[in-house]
Design a protein around this motif. Structure first.
Motif, short mmCIF file in Angstrom:
data_model
loop_
_atom_site.label_atom_id
_atom_site.label_comp_id
_atom_site.label_asym_id
_atom_site.label_seq_id
_atom_site.Cartn_x
_atom_site.Cartn_y
_atom_site.Cartn_z
N GLY A 10 -72.60 18.58 72.34
CA GLY A 10 -72.56 17.14 72.58
C GLY A 10 -73.89 16.51 72.32
O GLY A 10 -74.85 17.16 71.91
N GLY A 31 -91.33 10.80 71.09
CA GLY A 31 -91.56 11.65 69.92
C GLY A 31 -90.29 11.74 69.11
O GLY A 31 -89.48 10.81 69.10
N ASP A 35 -86.22 14.04 72.43
CA ASP A 35 -87.09 13.06 73.09
C ASP A 35 -86.90 11.68 72.46
O ASP A 35 -86.68 10.67 73.17
CB ASP A 35 -88.54 13.55 72.95
CG ASP A 35 -89.54 12.78 73.79
OD1 ASP A 35 -89.12 12.10 74.75
OD2 ASP A 35 -90.75 12.88 73.50
N ALA A 122 -81.92 22.53 74.58
CA ALA A 122 -82.58 23.83 74.38
C ALA A 122 -84.08 23.60 74.18
O ALA A 122 -84.57 23.49 73.06
CB ALA A 122 -81.96 24.55 73.18
N THR A 125 -86.92 24.74 71.33
CA THR A 125 -86.33 25.47 70.19
C THR A 125 -86.25 24.65 68.90
O THR A 125 -85.77 25.14 67.89
CB THR A 125 -84.92 25.99 70.50
OG1 THR A 125 -84.06 24.86 70.70
CG2 THR A 125 -84.91 26.88 71.72
N GLY A 126 -86.71 23.39 68.96
CA GLY A 126 -86.69 22.56 67.75
C GLY A 126 -88.09 22.50 67.16
O GLY A 126 -88.62 23.49 66.66
N VAL A 158 -76.50 21.67 76.95
CA VAL A 158 -75.85 20.83 75.94
C VAL A 158 -76.46 21.10 74.57
O VAL A 158 -77.66 20.84 74.35
CB VAL A 158 -76.01 19.33 76.31
CG1 VAL A 158 -75.31 18.45 75.28
CG2 VAL A 158 -75.46 19.06 77.71
N ASN A 164 -75.14 26.43 67.41
CA ASN A 164 -76.14 26.75 68.43
C ASN A 164 -75.50 27.11 69.76
O ASN A 164 -75.98 27.99 70.47
CB ASN A 164 -77.10 25.56 68.63
CG ASN A 164 -78.14 25.47 67.54
OD1 ASN A 164 -78.29 26.41 66.75
ND2 ASN A 164 -78.84 24.36 67.47
N1 AR6 Z 1 -78.86 16.17 72.14
C1 AR6 Z 1 -78.92 17.50 72.39
N2 AR6 Z 1 -79.77 18.33 71.77
C2 AR6 Z 1 -80.58 17.81 70.83
C3 AR6 Z 1 -80.59 16.44 70.49
C4 AR6 Z 1 -79.67 15.60 71.19
N3 AR6 Z 1 -79.60 14.31 70.94
N4 AR6 Z 1 -81.52 16.23 69.52
C5 AR6 Z 1 -82.08 17.44 69.25
N5 AR6 Z 1 -81.51 18.38 70.03
P1 AR6 Z 1 -86.67 19.25 70.03
P2 AR6 Z 1 -88.84 20.78 71.32
C6 AR6 Z 1 -81.82 19.83 70.12
O1 AR6 Z 1 -87.36 19.35 68.73
O2 AR6 Z 1 -88.65 21.91 70.38
C7 AR6 Z 1 -90.45 15.88 70.20
O3 AR6 Z 1 -91.16 15.24 69.20
C8 AR6 Z 1 -82.47 20.47 68.93
O4 AR6 Z 1 -81.48 20.89 68.01
O5 AR6 Z 1 -86.08 17.96 70.43
O6 AR6 Z 1 -89.01 21.07 72.78
C9 AR6 Z 1 -91.19 15.81 71.55
O7 AR6 Z 1 -91.82 14.57 71.72
C10 AR6 Z 1 -83.17 21.66 69.57
O8 AR6 Z 1 -82.27 22.75 69.71
O9 AR6 Z 1 -87.66 19.68 71.25
C11 AR6 Z 1 -92.16 16.94 71.44
O10 AR6 Z 1 -93.29 16.55 70.70
C12 AR6 Z 1 -83.50 21.16 70.98
O11 AR6 Z 1 -82.78 19.95 71.16
C13 AR6 Z 1 -91.41 17.99 70.67
O12 AR6 Z 1 -90.41 17.28 69.92
C14 AR6 Z 1 -84.96 20.89 71.22
O13 AR6 Z 1 -85.56 20.39 70.04
C15 AR6 Z 1 -90.67 18.95 71.57
O14 AR6 Z 1 -90.10 19.97 70.80
#
Ligand code: AR6
Length: 174
Positions: A10, A31, A35, A122, A125-126, A158, A164
């Protein structure tokens, strides 16, 4: 299998739960990734609240592994819990403990807010590059340990994609 852990796909900003967790960065100023999606969908009230927290509590930024709560603005959730996961390429031998701390401190914030449910993305993991398999094991283990202490809260994992989600289920054996 723990009935208080729900694994789903979702868009986390649509989750109708007490709190959603934001995989933020130390600045708390928004970010990309999840986020960015949370700030876009929730509107300016979230950034305003983050700015206050920076001014009053964390002038140097929120340390990795810590968590703070704000309003969720226009989102269906009541609160956003902002946490900072580790950046994988520079967390050295503290990667696992910092990722676990991000989950645990977010859960503690949710309890403090009186929440009965909370949704996690997660974390790390991004953009932060944490290997998905290791991150899945740590996330699941940390949440399970927290629930086993008797905390009465439902935890949603989620995932943005079905791929994933399935990967996570396989790794954690659920
Ligand atoms: N809903 C659910 N999951 C999501 C969504 C969403 N709308 N969008 C992305 N994901 P990330 P991090 C998943 O990169 O690795 C930002 O710039 C995505 O597929 O969002 O902790 C912040 O400001 C991945 O599996 O977070 C920080 O600078 C997961 O969310 C930095 O990124 C986390 O990916 C944090 O990086």
């Amino acid at each position: 299998m723990n009935e208080n852990i729900i694994i789903k796909t979702g868009e986390i900003t649509n989750e109708n739960v007490c709190a959603i967790v934001d995989a933020a960065n130390s600045s708390l100023m928004g970010g990309g990734g999840v986020d960015g999606a949370i700030h876009r969908a929730g509107g300016p009230a979230i950034l305003e609240a983050c700015k206050k927290i920076r001014q009053t509590q964390y002038p140097d930024g929120l340390p990795t592994g810590e968590a703070v709560a704000t309003t969720a603005g226009n989102l269906p959730a009541k609160y956003v819990i902002h946490t900072v996961g580790p950046v994988y390429h520079n967390c050295g031998n503290r990667c696992d403990s910092l990722l676990a701390a991000a989950y645990e401190n977010s859960l503690k914030q949710a309890m403090k807010l009186g929440c009965k449910d909370v949704a996690f993305p997660a974390i790390s993991t991004g953009i932060y590059g944490y290997p998905k398999e290791a991150a899945a094991r740590i996330a699941y283990k940390t949440v399970k340990a927290f629930l086993s202490k008797g905390h009465d809260i439902k935890v949603y994992f989620v995932f943005h994609s079905n791929e994933n989600k399935q990967f996570f289920e396989k790794v954690v054996g659920q």
